[in-house]
Design an enzyme around this catalytic site. Sequence first.
Site, PDB file in Angstrom:
ATOM      1  N   ASP A 125      20.836  89.536  17.651  1.00  0.00           N
ATOM      2  CA  ASP A 125      21.207  88.965  19.162  1.00  0.00           C
ATOM      3  C   ASP A 125      19.611  88.258  18.519  1.00  0.00           C
ATOM      4  O   ASP A 125      18.452  88.784  18.996  1.00  0.00           O
ATOM      5  CB  ASP A 125      21.478  90.107  19.604  1.00  0.00           C
ATOM      6  CG  ASP A 125      21.982  89.139  21.010  1.00  0.00           C
ATOM      7  OD1 ASP A 125      21.904  87.759  21.124  1.00  0.00           O
ATOM      8  OD2 ASP A 125      21.349  89.472  22.628  1.00  0.00           O
ATOM      9  N   HIS A 132      16.500  80.020  29.635  1.00  0.00           N
ATOM     10  CA  HIS A 132      16.901  81.358  29.360  1.00  0.00           C
ATOM     11  C   HIS A 132      15.380  82.420  29.296  1.00  0.00           C
ATOM     12  O   HIS A 132      15.741  82.863  30.204  1.00  0.00           O
ATOM     13  CB  HIS A 132      17.851  81.987  28.801  1.00  0.00           C
ATOM     14  CG  HIS A 132      17.413  83.403  28.401  1.00  0.00           C
ATOM     15  ND1 HIS A 132      18.340  84.214  30.006  1.00  0.00           N
ATOM     16  CD2 HIS A 132      17.736  84.323  27.996  1.00  0.00           C
ATOM     17  CE1 HIS A 132      18.659  85.633  29.631  1.00  0.00           C
ATOM     18  NE2 HIS A 132      17.803  85.816  28.214  1.00  0.00           N
ATOM     19  N   ARG A 141       8.340  89.283  33.802  1.00  0.00           N
ATOM     20  CA  ARG A 141       6.807  88.860  33.630  1.00  0.00           C
ATOM     21  C   ARG A 141       5.686  88.229  35.032  1.00  0.00           C
ATOM     22  O   ARG A 141       5.598  88.629  35.943  1.00  0.00           O
ATOM     23  CB  ARG A 141       6.427  89.368  32.390  1.00  0.00           C
ATOM     24  CG  ARG A 141       7.221  89.745  30.719  1.00  0.00           C
ATOM     25  CD  ARG A 141       6.854  90.198  29.291  1.00  0.00           C
ATOM     26  NE  ARG A 141       7.241  88.604  29.499  1.00  0.00           N
ATOM     27  CZ  ARG A 141       8.677  88.412  28.452  1.00  0.00           C
ATOM     28  NH1 ARG A 141       9.383  89.965  29.005  1.00  0.00           N
ATOM     29  NH2 ARG A 141       8.589  87.557  28.392  1.00  0.00           N
ATOM     30  N   ASP A 232      27.638  88.894  25.732  1.00  0.00           N
ATOM     31  CA  ASP A 232      26.427  90.702  25.027  1.00  0.00           C
ATOM     32  C   ASP A 232      26.143  91.481  26.412  1.00  0.00           C
ATOM     33  O   ASP A 232      25.565  90.952  27.098  1.00  0.00           O
ATOM     34  CB  ASP A 232      25.234  90.081  24.225  1.00  0.00           C
ATOM     35  CG  ASP A 232      23.974  90.916  24.733  1.00  0.00           C
ATOM     36  OD1 ASP A 232      24.515  92.486  24.465  1.00  0.00           O
ATOM     37  OD2 ASP A 232      23.442  90.739  24.095  1.00  0.00           O
TER      38      ASP A 232
HETATM   39 MN    MN Z   1      22.348  89.106  24.212  1.00  0.00          MN
END
Ligand code: MN
Length: 416
Positions: A125, A132, A141, A232
């Site tokens: 992946d 994104h 962060r 996912d």
């Molecule tokens: Mn992913």
Amino acid sequence: MPNPKPWLDIPHDSDFSIHNLPFGIFSATGKGKRVGVAIGEYVVDLADAASEGLFEELQFDFGVLSSEYLNDFISLGKQVTGKVRSIVQFALCDQSSVLSSIEGLLVEMTAVTMHMPVKVGDYTDFYSSLEHATNVGKMFRDPQNALLSNWKHLPVGYHGRASSIVVSGTEIRRPNGQIVPDGQNEPEFGPTQKLDFELEMAFVVGKETQAGTSVPVKEAEDHIFGLVLFNDWSARDIQKWEYQPLGPFLGKSFASSISPWVVPLEVLEPFRIKGPEQDPKPLEYLQTGGEKNFDINLEVAIQTKGDDKPSTISKTNFNRMYWNMAQQLAHHTSNGCNLNVGDMMASGTISGSDRDSLGCMLELTLNGAIPITLNNGQKRSWLEDDDTVILRGFAEKDGVRVGFGECVGRVLKALE
Ligand code: MN
């Protein structure tokens, strides 16, 4: 064919137009698993069509058309699989072909069961959407330094879990895992409270490579057979606790869903588009010119239990991906790592720059802080049990439409 005219009625807005003809594995009454091609509301049975002589001009072992997976068929190479598509396209435009004259070679889509199209040996992946990666970096962060220093120099990725990739329609069990409740420092074990989807595209490797060799970026697309939609599924609370320092693990590996029809790369040729400018310029082994991105409209919908219509919650496009598929594959092999036919490489979550073009709940709800409202008035910070997530994708240009169908999965409650 320049302007193919099928003898079959195909709905105007069908994903499976005469220009598409994607490959999949299906079964039906009296037909064990086999290779099929989608056309309109039908599936062409390639195994039986071969028995009727449809592919007699081609020299290959027709046994691969009765396989449980497309891997052996794909291994024949694009020369052969491309010719198979052309022959099917021609036959669907020729009323005198066996597809028209012999009963049973076309099966209604409502009467078939779709299966995993390929046996996935390895799955990777990536994390290739700038929007994104920036949004997530800001949330987890530092808003001032959302991207880590490597991000614009290489397509960041991780090795995922192939065993739990499932075909569209398979139900998804809410995972249990270690979670640190808000305001605490120690983990507890239980069902994820932050179940998410990720809208992605994935490509299927169509040509193997030998260990110790690398694929030059200019040749990388020769190794890409075709594309599917990819969800996912992610458990954000499990992910947040476990991911440092080695990256995603159990927060991701419980399941990924794919659409059942593999759309060959050649089908997407008319939809090529230039990607975003890459600054700084990548190292030479990652430099690509020309149109290496693809203009594919994508959307996500959620359908809740008892709701008769899904609510679209995001619309975006594959065209803006910062790192393209050729770069991903070239980078993957740049250290000599070998690839096998059927390996799957997913793009990473695909997000646009607008509020309504984000590819996961994490971004859509700002980590659960601002719930989204569905058409039926229900609110969602994260996915709930019995929610069904539906991904769709299609490309359209000059009256030609090709699509991926749907990638669907319903959430089941966690095991006690
Ligand atoms: Mn992913």
